[in-house]
Design a protein around this motif. Structure first.
Motif, PDB file in Angstrom:
ATOM      1  N   TYR A   1      40.409  80.269  69.515  1.00 27.52           N
ATOM      2  CA  TYR A   1      40.140  78.846  69.672  1.00 27.52           C
ATOM      3  C   TYR A   1      39.659  78.473  71.076  1.00 27.52           C
ATOM      4  CZ  TYR A   1      42.399  78.321  65.130  1.00 27.52           C
ATOM      5  OH  TYR A   1      42.724  78.412  63.796  1.00 27.52           O
ATOM      6  N   ALA A   2      40.088  79.216  72.086  1.00 31.42           N
ATOM      7  CA  ALA A   2      39.642  78.908  73.447  1.00 31.42           C
ATOM      8  C   ALA A   2      38.136  79.103  73.569  1.00 31.42           C
ATOM      9  CB  ALA A   2      40.382  79.791  74.451  1.00 31.42           C
ATOM     10  N   GLN A   3      37.641  80.236  73.050  1.00 30.06           N
ATOM     11  CA  GLN A   3      36.204  80.501  73.093  1.00 30.06           C
ATOM     12  C   GLN A   3      35.446  79.555  72.163  1.00 30.06           C
ATOM     13  OE1 GLN A   3      34.213  82.291  74.854  1.00 30.06           O
ATOM     14  NE2 GLN A   3      35.534  83.698  75.952  1.00 30.06           N
ATOM     15  N   ALA A   4      36.023  79.269  71.007  1.00 22.66           N
ATOM     16  CA  ALA A   4      35.370  78.353  70.059  1.00 22.66           C
ATOM     17  C   ALA A   4      35.216  76.972  70.683  1.00 22.66           C
ATOM     18  CB  ALA A   4      36.183  78.263  68.770  1.00 22.66           C
ATOM     19  N   GLU A   5      36.255  76.523  71.376  1.00 25.45           N
ATOM     20  CA  GLU A   5      36.186  75.219  72.051  1.00 25.45           C
ATOM     21  C   GLU A   5      35.110  75.231  73.136  1.00 25.45           C
ATOM     22  OE1 GLU A   5      39.041  72.291  74.782  1.00 25.45           O
ATOM     23  OE2 GLU A   5      39.909  74.002  73.715  1.00 25.45           O
ATOM     24  N   SER A   6      35.077  76.306  73.912  1.00 26.45           N
ATOM     25  CA  SER A   6      34.095  76.418  74.987  1.00 26.45           C
ATOM     26  C   SER A   6      32.668  76.369  74.461  1.00 26.45           C
ATOM     27  CB  SER A   6      34.322  77.719  75.762  1.00 26.45           C
ATOM     28  OG  SER A   6      33.328  77.912  76.741  1.00 26.45           O
ATOM     29  N   TRP A   7      32.385  77.112  73.380  1.00 27.52           N
ATOM     30  CA  TRP A   7      31.026  77.153  72.855  1.00 27.52           C
ATOM     31  C   TRP A   7      30.649  75.852  72.149  1.00 27.52           C
ATOM     32  CZ3 TRP A   7      27.216  79.991  74.351  1.00 27.52           C
ATOM     33  CH2 TRP A   7      27.479  81.204  74.978  1.00 27.52           C
ATOM     34  N   ASN A   8      31.600  75.193  71.514  1.00 26.50           N
ATOM     35  CA  ASN A   8      31.274  73.898  70.901  1.00 26.50           C
ATOM     36  C   ASN A   8      30.951  72.860  71.968  1.00 26.50           C
ATOM     37  OD1 ASN A   8      31.440  73.619  67.845  1.00 26.50           O
ATOM     38  ND2 ASN A   8      33.251  74.862  68.255  1.00 26.50           N
ATOM     39  N   LYS A   9      31.607  72.936  73.106  1.00 23.87           N
ATOM     40  CA  LYS A   9      31.288  72.021  74.200  1.00 23.87           C
ATOM     41  C   LYS A   9      29.894  72.325  74.765  1.00 23.87           C
ATOM     42  CE  LYS A   9      36.004  70.855  75.568  1.00 23.87           C
ATOM     43  NZ  LYS A   9      37.061  70.940  76.604  1.00 23.87           N
ATOM     44  N   LYS A  10      29.515  73.599  74.779  1.00 26.06           N
ATOM     45  CA  LYS A  10      28.163  73.954  75.214  1.00 26.06           C
ATOM     46  C   LYS A  10      27.123  73.428  74.224  1.00 26.06           C
ATOM     47  CE  LYS A  10      29.575  78.093  77.744  1.00 26.06           C
ATOM     48  NZ  LYS A  10      29.540  79.577  77.816  1.00 26.06           N
ATOM     49  N   VAL A  11      27.469  73.479  72.947  1.00 24.78           N
ATOM     50  CA  VAL A  11      26.576  72.920  71.921  1.00 24.78           C
ATOM     51  C   VAL A  11      26.367  71.430  72.174  1.00 24.78           C
ATOM     52  CG1 VAL A  11      26.388  72.333  69.468  1.00 24.78           C
ATOM     53  CG2 VAL A  11      27.095  74.635  70.144  1.00 24.78           C
ATOM     54  N   ILE A  12      27.447  70.722  72.487  1.00 30.28           N
ATOM     55  CA  ILE A  12      27.358  69.282  72.732  1.00 30.28           C
ATOM     56  C   ILE A  12      26.527  68.993  73.980  1.00 30.28           C
ATOM     57  CG2 ILE A  12      28.719  67.243  73.392  1.00 30.28           C
ATOM     58  CD1 ILE A  12      30.930  68.372  71.511  1.00 30.28           C
ATOM     59  N   GLN A  13      26.650  69.838  74.991  1.00 32.71           N
ATOM     60  CA  GLN A  13      25.826  69.661  76.195  1.00 32.71           C
ATOM     61  C   GLN A  13      24.344  69.775  75.851  1.00 32.71           C
ATOM     62  OE1 GLN A  13      27.285  72.573  78.992  1.00 32.71           O
ATOM     63  NE2 GLN A  13      28.949  71.269  79.702  1.00 32.71           N
ATOM     64  N   ALA A  14      24.034  70.719  74.962  1.00 31.78           N
ATOM     65  CA  ALA A  14      22.632  70.915  74.571  1.00 31.78           C
ATOM     66  C   ALA A  14      22.172  69.885  73.554  1.00 31.78           C
ATOM     67  CB  ALA A  14      22.455  72.328  73.994  1.00 31.78           C
ATOM     68  N   ASP A  15      23.107  69.392  72.748  1.00 27.62           N
ATOM     69  CA  ASP A  15      22.774  68.448  71.680  1.00 27.62           C
ATOM     70  C   ASP A  15      23.894  67.407  71.577  1.00 27.62           C
ATOM     71  OD1 ASP A  15      21.866  67.142  69.447  1.00 27.62           O
ATOM     72  OD2 ASP A  15      22.410  68.731  68.029  1.00 27.62           O
ATOM     73  N   PRO A  16      23.839  66.351  72.398  1.00 29.10           N
ATOM     74  CA  PRO A  16      24.922  65.356  72.445  1.00 29.10           C
ATOM     75  C   PRO A  16      25.191  64.651  71.120  1.00 29.10           C
ATOM     76  CG  PRO A  16      23.481  65.138  74.353  1.00 29.10           C
ATOM     77  CD  PRO A  16      22.796  66.084  73.399  1.00 29.10           C
ATOM     78  N   LYS A  17      24.282  64.717  70.182  1.00 32.52           N
ATOM     79  CA  LYS A  17      24.462  64.057  68.887  1.00 32.52           C
ATOM     80  C   LYS A  17      24.900  65.038  67.793  1.00 32.52           C
ATOM     81  CE  LYS A  17      23.263  59.867  70.083  1.00 32.52           C
ATOM     82  NZ  LYS A  17      24.233  58.757  70.007  1.00 32.52           N
ATOM     83  N   ASN A  18      25.454  66.151  68.202  1.00 32.07           N
ATOM     84  CA  ASN A  18      25.854  67.164  67.236  1.00 32.07           C
ATOM     85  C   ASN A  18      27.240  66.831  66.675  1.00 32.07           C
ATOM     86  OD1 ASN A  18      26.845  69.800  66.112  1.00 32.07           O
ATOM     87  ND2 ASN A  18      24.851  70.467  66.846  1.00 32.07           N
TER      88      ASN A  18
END
Length: 293
Positions: A134-151
């Motif tokens: 979950y730590a890595q999953a949280e980190s990568w989902n936050k990176k997704v949001i940085q790249a796509d704020p409407k995700n």
């Protein structure tokens, strides 16, 4: 007078030979790139046919011929991920997972366009979530949001992660206090320290306070993430479902019975919104199907 029939010098011959060599390299390089494209297309066809092992071999060949063919690396990572079965510790299965992680990571450092880099990040977030890291999953989902704020999916998943992290401790706490999962909360407060002759006894651990200190901020952040998902898509029923769960489970950490009942009521409201949205979408889908008949 110099004999014009003789070579001017060895330099010209060297230049001519070097030029021929460069042309040969360029031609070879061009041929390799064409072969790489052919193998990429072959791999895509195998992938679409469900022949993922064969597809992976074609993509690896394409990468060997043209290391800059970023799309082949992304396809290779996807082929590995498609063969991975979450939860299985079989050596081949673990190898597919690790290979997928490695290739997606490598593809992010290549010349992929923004759209495909987002796909790679989403895939990494999904793999880590499925393997319960979950730590890595949280980190990568936050990176997704940085790249796509409407995700909305990334925000939704962050909320799911928050709930998933809390559930094991919640179950253990209720079991320790003799509270059945279906019984109302909140969790019991620690008993006051004993007085008199029993004052020397060890005080009871404040299980509820410990859980609240650790998980209240996490659950609250999860609720905020689901709210953001719903701001992006007000009819996102999955986010409604987890708004219900996050509020309902967090209520077990409330200080008073009144607070618990208020949160339980809010949670029930989200269940109702979820049911209404599902019903509305089903009716819309049915109406659309009738129009096409």
């Amino acid at each position: 007078m110099r004999d014009i029939r003789k070579p001017l010098s060895g330099t010209l011959g060297t230049l001519l030979a070097t030029g021929a060599l460069i042309a040969l390299v360029v031609m070879t390089d061009g041929c390799d790139k064409l072969k790489a494209r052919d193998n990429l297309n072959k791999g895509v066809n195998s992938f679409r046919s469900g022949q993922y092992t064969a597809a992976a071999d074609d993509f690896k060949t394409a990468i060997g011929l043209d290391p800059d063919l970023a799309s082949a690396r992304l396809y290779l990572a996807t082929a590995y991920m498609t063969q991975w079965v979450p939860g299985s510790e079989a050596p081949d299965n673990v190898r597919n997972m690790n290979s997928a992680l490695q290739e997606f990571q490598t593809s992010l450092g290549s010349n992929l366009d923004a759209k495909n880099k987002l796909i790679a990040m989403q895939s990494l977030a999904n793999i880590y979530y499925q393997k319960k890291d979950y730590a890595q999953a949280e980190s990568w989902n936050k990176k997704v949001i940085q790249a796509d704020p409407k995700n909305k999916e990334a925000y939704y998943t962050l909320g799911v992660i928050a709930w998933s992290e809390f559930v094991p401790s919640w179950r253990e706490a209720r079991s320790t206090q003799g509270i059945k999962p279906e019984d109302p909360g909140p969790l019991k407060d620690a008993k006051p320290a004993p007085k008199g002759k029993k004052a020397a006894a060890a005080p009871e651990a404040d299980l509820k306070a410990d859980l609240k200190a650790k998980y209240w901020p996490i659950l609250t952040d999860g609720i905020e993430d689901e709210k953001k998902a719903l701001e992006i898509d007000p009819d996102y029923e999955n986010a409604m479902s987890y708004m219900n769960l996050l509020i309902r489970y967090r209520a077990d950490l409330d200080d008073t019975r009144e607070q618990y009942l208020a949160d339980a009521k809010e949670s029930d409201n989200w269940v109702q919104k979820y049911l209404e949205t599902v019903k509305k979408k089903a009716a819309k889908k049915s109406a659309a199907a009738e129009q096409t008949e």
